[in-house]
Design an enzyme around this catalytic site. Structure first.
Site, PDB file in Angstrom:
ATOM      1  N   CYS A 175     -26.427 -16.698  50.777  1.00 27.75           N
ATOM      2  CA  CYS A 175     -25.214 -16.081  50.232  1.00 27.75           C
ATOM      3  C   CYS A 175     -24.650 -16.969  49.119  1.00 27.75           C
ATOM      4  O   CYS A 175     -23.980 -17.971  49.389  1.00 27.75           O
ATOM      5  CB  CYS A 175     -24.184 -15.867  51.334  1.00 27.75           C
ATOM      6  SG  CYS A 175     -22.572 -15.350  50.718  1.00 27.75           S
TER       7      CYS A 175
ATOM      8  N   CYS B  39     -20.870 -17.447  48.909  1.00 29.75           N
ATOM      9  CA  CYS B  39     -20.397 -18.351  49.979  1.00 29.75           C
ATOM     10  C   CYS B  39     -20.562 -19.810  49.554  1.00 29.75           C
ATOM     11  O   CYS B  39     -19.680 -20.640  49.742  1.00 29.75           O
ATOM     12  CB  CYS B  39     -21.203 -18.152  51.260  1.00 29.75           C
ATOM     13  SG  CYS B  39     -21.171 -16.485  51.923  1.00 29.75           S
TER      14      CYS B  39
END
Lengths: 105, 312
Positions: free
Chosen positions: A29, A32
């Protein structure tokens, strides 16, 4: 930052007293990972008032789903084991996370 | 300090502009909002960028672009620009953290995924509804997943999601895919992918997690509700129905068409010293390869503009 996993999630978050921030993330991700250094900065400033933790969902997928987390990034605030607030997906920006942390510190 | 070039956005267009600008020895600043990369940073496979190495992923490509731009001296910072004043000779950009001054500005803000726009979508984002397969695919290990859309992104991401999901159903409002033929051929061979043609999602429902959705057949008008498997309790809906240009900052300031910035062949907007590059401008093909080309042209033209408009 305390690294969470299947074994310690309950103890560090669900049965913990006070305010806990959980940074749900995964190695694939990118948003993230971009957010992570900012969360670390916030920990330096607010770490005495909020316990900062992170959970790599690829190591504890069921724990995350149990917390109704089915998409990343999620920065969630728990108070005495209850999830009380958080920012999800596109809404999780450096600004919104800072505001969230300031609100609970 | 007054930069020669300030680039807003660090996707392929912005990074390519940064590389060319810095190589031309202009003082160059690239401002990125969150992560470098833009849309390509969340793309698993980049097969159509010329010279791309085998198994190139979006993040690996971006990482090399960043390294290259920085290698030539482009400076990169993380800030969110909140307002701009580009009418004067010196452009002023007000960020969350700082204020920046520049002789030229290259707007490479890209585009953001479109939403379905149906009830329940916002509430269930991150709770079953997703716009990023690489971010959220792993949650759906052995669960059922629906992918909305029929273009390149939708079909490629559907294939990526078959690595995790038990079954992936492509929900498309037409009766055939719009994706490139080579992508379609690959998808049609994938046994985990099924299709729901002529269909749109009209509502997403669930208490905390996505539990059901209402699907309407656009030809018959018939609506039906699809529920999560009882043992699963939930399923995923990944939305790839196109993109909206991220030009809010420049609304009313530069000429636009349907939200996209209008430029000439030199990437110049109607405001002197302001250039646009990448997915946020009016063009016929929005790909990494055209974004990087835009960036190179914009930076080269910015250099010319400075030569003609500023004295040494």
């Amino acid at each position: 930052m305390i690294e969470l996993n299947k074994e310690n999630f309950e103890e560090e978050v669900l049965t913990a007293e006070g305010t806990v921030l959980v940074d749900f993330w995964s190695p694939s991700c990118e948003p993230c990972k971009a957010l992570m250094p900012h969360v670390h900065e916030l920990e330096e400033e607010f770490g005495d008032k909020i316990k900062f933790t992170s959970l790599d969902i690829t190591k504890a997928r069921r724990v995350a789903i149990g917390q109704k987390v089915l998409g990343l990034p999620v920065i969630a605030i728990y108070q005495n084991g209850e999830r009380v607030d958080g920012v999800v997906g596109d809404e999780a920006t450096t600004k919104s996370v800072k505001e969230l942390v300031e609100k609970y510190s | 300090m007054i930069y020669d070039v300030v680039i807003i956005g660090a996707g392929p267009a912005g990074l390519s502009a940064g590389l060319y600008a810095a190589r031309a020895r202009m003082s160059t600043l690239i401002i990125e909002k969150e992560a470098a990369g833009g849309q390509i940073a969340t793309t698993d496979e980049v097969a159509n960028y010329p010279g791309s190495v085998e198994d190139a992923t979006g993040p690996s490509l971006v990482a090399r672009m960043v390294e290259q731009a920085e290698g030539f001296g482009a400076k990169r910072i993380s800030d969110t620009i909140e307002s701009v004043d580009v009418a004067g000779k010196i452009k002023i950009l007000k960020g969350e953290k700082e204020e920046y001054q520049a002789r030229t500005v290259i707007v490479a803000t890209g585009a953001v995924p479109k939403h379905i726009g149906c009830p329940g979508e916002k509430e269930l984002t991150g709770r079953g509804v997703s716009y990023c397969a690489t971010c959220d695919g792993a949650f759906f290990e052995d669960l059922e997943v629906f992918v909305v859309g029929g273009g390149d992104s939708a079909v490629e991401e559907a294939m990526y999601l078959t690595k995790f999901a038990r079954k992936v159903t492509i929900v498309h409002r037409r009766d055939q895919l719009r994706a490139a033929k080579s992508i379609q051929e690959k998808a049609l061979k994938n046994e985990k992918i099924e299709y729901l043609w002529d269909s749109v999602i009209t509502e997403l429902k669930g208490d905390g997690l996505l539990e059901s959705m209402v699907v309407k057949n656009v030809k018959t008008g018939e609506e039906s509700e699809i529920f999560a498997d009882e043992d699963d309790g939930t399923f995923g809906v990944f939305v790839f129905v196109g993109y909206d240009p991220a030009n809010k900052l420049f609304e009313g300031l530069v000429q636009m068409e349907n939200g996209y910035i209008v430029t000439d062949d030199n990437m110049a907007t109607n405001i002197p010293g302001v250039f646009a590059a990448g997915d946020n401008r009016v063009k016929s093909l929005r790909q990494v390869v055209t974004a990087t080309a835009d960036g190179a042209i914009a930076a080269t033209q910015a250099e010319k503009y400075i030569e003609n408009n500023f004295e040494e």
